[in-house]
Enzyme design. Sequence first.
Site, PDB file in Angstrom:
ATOM      1  N   ASP A 330     -12.613 -86.524 -57.289  1.00 39.87           N
ATOM      2  CA  ASP A 330     -12.273 -85.669 -56.159  1.00 39.87           C
ATOM      3  C   ASP A 330     -13.292 -84.519 -56.135  1.00 39.87           C
ATOM      4  O   ASP A 330     -14.020 -84.306 -57.100  1.00 39.87           O
ATOM      5  CB  ASP A 330     -10.832 -85.164 -56.284  1.00 39.87           C
ATOM      6  CG  ASP A 330     -10.268 -84.733 -54.926  1.00 39.87           C
ATOM      7  OD1 ASP A 330     -11.050 -84.562 -53.973  1.00 39.87           O
ATOM      8  OD2 ASP A 330      -9.039 -84.557 -54.828  1.00 39.87           O
ATOM      9  N   GLU A 531      -3.926 -78.652 -48.790  1.00 45.83           N
ATOM     10  CA  GLU A 531      -4.050 -78.526 -50.244  1.00 45.83           C
ATOM     11  C   GLU A 531      -3.360 -77.254 -50.770  1.00 45.83           C
ATOM     12  O   GLU A 531      -2.342 -76.829 -50.237  1.00 45.83           O
ATOM     13  CB  GLU A 531      -5.520 -78.611 -50.653  1.00 45.83           C
ATOM     14  CG  GLU A 531      -6.151 -79.939 -50.203  1.00 45.83           C
ATOM     15  CD  GLU A 531      -7.530 -80.187 -50.771  1.00 45.83           C
ATOM     16  OE1 GLU A 531      -7.769 -79.914 -51.939  1.00 45.83           O
ATOM     17  OE2 GLU A 531      -8.384 -80.689 -50.012  1.00 45.83           O
TER      18      GLU A 531
HETATM   19  C1  BGC Z   1     -11.812 -80.508 -48.774  1.00 42.81           C
HETATM   20  C2  BGC Z   1     -13.002 -80.713 -47.960  1.00 42.81           C
HETATM   21  C3  BGC Z   1     -13.330 -79.408 -47.334  1.00 42.81           C
HETATM   22  C4  BGC Z   1     -13.631 -78.452 -48.426  1.00 42.81           C
HETATM   23  C5  BGC Z   1     -13.977 -77.092 -47.989  1.00 42.81           C
HETATM   24  C6  BGC Z   1     -12.209 -79.637 -49.870  1.00 42.81           C
HETATM   25  O1  BGC Z   1     -11.233 -79.508 -50.826  1.00 42.81           O
HETATM   26  O2  BGC Z   1     -11.292 -81.687 -49.229  1.00 42.81           O
HETATM   27  O3  BGC Z   1     -12.867 -81.787 -47.162  1.00 42.81           O
HETATM   28  O4  BGC Z   1     -14.351 -79.441 -46.425  1.00 42.81           O
HETATM   29  O5  BGC Z   1     -12.626 -78.416 -49.376  1.00 42.81           O
HETATM   30  O6  BGC Z   1     -14.534 -76.371 -49.047  1.00 42.81           O
HETATM   31  C1  BGC Z   2      -9.121 -83.585 -51.588  1.00 44.61           C
HETATM   32  C2  BGC Z   2      -9.173 -85.040 -51.304  1.00 44.61           C
HETATM   33  C3  BGC Z   2     -10.219 -85.325 -50.277  1.00 44.61           C
HETATM   34  C4  BGC Z   2     -11.546 -84.788 -50.739  1.00 44.61           C
HETATM   35  C5  BGC Z   2     -12.667 -84.992 -49.763  1.00 44.61           C
HETATM   36  C6  BGC Z   2     -10.453 -82.998 -51.862  1.00 44.61           C
HETATM   37  O1  BGC Z   2     -10.399 -81.617 -51.898  1.00 44.61           O
HETATM   38  O2  BGC Z   2      -8.273 -83.347 -52.675  1.00 44.61           O
HETATM   39  O3  BGC Z   2      -7.920 -85.496 -50.899  1.00 44.61           O
HETATM   40  O4  BGC Z   2     -10.301 -86.686 -50.032  1.00 44.61           O
HETATM   41  O5  BGC Z   2     -11.430 -83.419 -50.978  1.00 44.61           O
HETATM   42  O6  BGC Z   2     -12.564 -84.205 -48.670  1.00 44.61           O
END
Ligand code: BGC
Ligand code: BGC
Length: 866
Positions: A330, A531
């Site tokens: 991740d 998140e």
């Molecule tokens: C998300 C991303 C997002 C990023 C921003 C990540 O945790 O999954 O898709 O663009 O945070 O910093």
């Molecule tokens: C998230 C994932 C996501 C990835 C890519 C992460 O922060 O936990 O679920 O797929 O970012 O955006």
Amino acid sequence: MYLIQRSKATSLGFGLCLITLLGCDAQAPASSSADLTPQERQIWPQIDSAIARDEHQEAAIVQWLEQMTLEQKVGQMIQAELKQVTPEDVKQYHLGSILNGGGSFPNNDKLATIDDWLATADAFYHASMDTSGGGLAIPVMWGTDAVHGHNNVVGATLFPHNIGLGATHNPQLIRQIGAATAREVAVTGIDWVFAPTVATVRDDRWGRTYEGYSETPALIKQYAEQMTIGLQGSAHSSQLLDETRVVATAKHFIGDGGTLGGIDRGNNLSPEQELFDLHGQGYVSALSAGVQRVMASFNSWQGEKLHGSQYLLTEVLKNRMGFDGFVVGDWNGHAFVPGCSTKSCPQAINAGLDMFMAPDADWKELYHNTIQQVRAGDIPLQRIDDAVSRILRVKLRAGLFDKGAPSTRAVAGREEILGSPEHRAIARQAVRESLVLLKNKNALLPLDPKLNVLVAGDGADHIGKQSGGWTLSWQGTGNANSDFPGATSIFDGIESAVEAAGGSATLSPDARYEQRPDVAIVVFGEDPYAEGQGDVQTLEYQPDGHTDLALLKRLKAAGIPVISVFLSGRPLWVNKELNASDAFVAAWLPGSEGAGVADVLFRQADGQIHYDFVGKLTFSWPNQPHHTTLNDDDKTYQPLFAQDYGLSVKDQDTLTDNLAEVIDGAAESPTDQARSLFVSRALPPWQLLIGDTEYGQVPVNGNTVTIPQVETLTITAINKEVQEDARQVLWSGRSLGEVLLQGQANGHDLTDMLQKNGALSLELRIDSEPTDKVHVRMDCGSQCTGSLEIRETLLQLKPKQWLPFSIDLRCFAQAGADFTHITKPLVLTTRGELSLSFANVKLEPGLADRANYQCGGNTNSGIAAY
Ligand code: BGC
Ligand code: BGC
């Protein structure tokens, strides 16, 4: 050197892996199970994947491995992010994959067209196939978070988030949604999606609750299978991974929904059998349906980070369950393994991670370090070969070597498919079926469409709010209705249903009306989040203020029947709102087809009921705000509405208007505790804004916000402990700029904090020193304020270092702040240049005497301890 951190089974499996140099390969499972207890051996079953091994493919993989250099192999194991990678990089470093994160688009353009997406996909593809610099031609694979439809692309169909799909209890529909999502993704030339989330959500305070289908493993097992088949195609058909399908990812392995306290990226303490029984079921069915990828989770299991767990990634997932696709990390997840950083993590690879998700600019360092670590013997070459074999296997199975450039594939560029009427119809059906009717006093629903309907609430005409997180931006914030061409708000749907029948619908977010309506539909609920930024401390809806409740009560007092349509990513304690409503619908986060709501609220023009409510809860609904871990298998189960609850309009509803509104004794006494104002994001009722005296204020939605035109100051989300939990503010010195937390216009009574010797406390980092005076204020309305000048205090802080910083609240009171109605608990201003970062803003009782800033401008030497 290897880091060996856990359990008997871990070190043992690892030892074998080292000795035989084979134990890490699923083809040659580690024989460590001989040393497990019979009970341990039974926990994780072998899963037969519907996608069988193909010996020709395996032979090709062996041949390629022989021809690949170490550099090319390690390149395959890195997934870089669109903002930080160019096609030239893909060619030079032989990168295996790229991704676009939430809210990341070609050319950084939120309105990027299908052609833009395709051109970008083509450029990366061609770069990966260009062997002019040496190496083999291995197509790059692009991954995206299509988690409720192709949600990073303007104009795509947005389906209800998984919490709503769970409520439909319709596995067939979930499969259709997977297929429709795959087609829309294929239109833009992308190969791979980071879905489905198969988390079993056990504590609804978790900010990702809505990404889960249910709290019940058996349901997740069913739905994860159907979503996988929908996305990838059935393994038993010619549609499997054809040009209209994409590769799925079961995530986040494992236990993400069961962390202590519902804390995102937290610690899951389940015993091993429970880890499988509760949190492993989605993997059982997704693996058997042939899911090709599993994403390692940010969370820990019994204190160990999943990204570093050799036991769970290799021994359990690959060896025992027999997963032969690949494990992707991740977002910088490897960096949180002890001893690792974003730039280096041999531990994760040795544990069984096959591909790093390395979204930052430093992926090149990660690449070089990994090569170096293989050369130094810190990572066995066999582990690299195993990882690369898995990646190549998935690329072969996905047909990437045959499909050609993204723009040449079957549905690529077919605009009529993205947001097509067929897909929107599926989404609208899903909306209808996801609505759970919780209350229907006097059989108020279904409504007669000939009525005069008042449509109120801030969610009524707000497609961004009804779509939730992961919608054109990571957090789902910052979107206007114009960002959703082809979509309908809930109001749009009501208006067309009513007008077609000869009634009338009036939109009035604050519920003011000139002509008294026959009924009011009030659409309200949670604002979007994603998140950890969505983690909450209590399940009480609007704990500070209950502003929507006031609106409901006003209508009720006027004798107008009230139908509440509640938007939320989790069940919440809404007893007060239920009491103030005649009918109450849990609508979750329905997505782009808001019209599905009116389909069920109203009869047809001819009086017939076309669609009844069929949605049933897959999450228990709390009877108290602290019932955060209420699940249907609890021994002392006393929900307000149990799992599977949901009325039909034909049911006679006996729910009273007198549900308990008091929070029972077990609840904390809030005054002894610190009151958080900002944890990763401003917590309701507070809002984060930036402003300029000339221009006015702008809300901070999205990760970088500036004051338009004048650019007096810019605020950017940055990472402190976890992602985007802090903000960096840069004052340009052009004019007076401010950053502030703002509450309701009539203010909030914070006298308890003052009486308890409280301080305003935050974590602070001075990035560049102030060139002019800096004021910090607490406001209590437009003419009421307490302002302190703190430049000297700031200058005494060690720069470029995170430090706790606090101000005695009495100083604000002495300077004029009236604590009975604080409207802005923090306003920070300067005319000069200054750059500082902050996190975790709170009001903390008992800290006043130890605060850094003491009244009269004295500074406590030494930094106050928390
Ligand atoms: C998300 C991303 C997002 C990023 C921003 C990540 O945790 O999954 O898709 O663009 O945070 O910093
Ligand atoms: C998230 C994932 C996501 C990835 C890519 C992460 O922060 O936990 O679920 O797929 O970012 O955006």
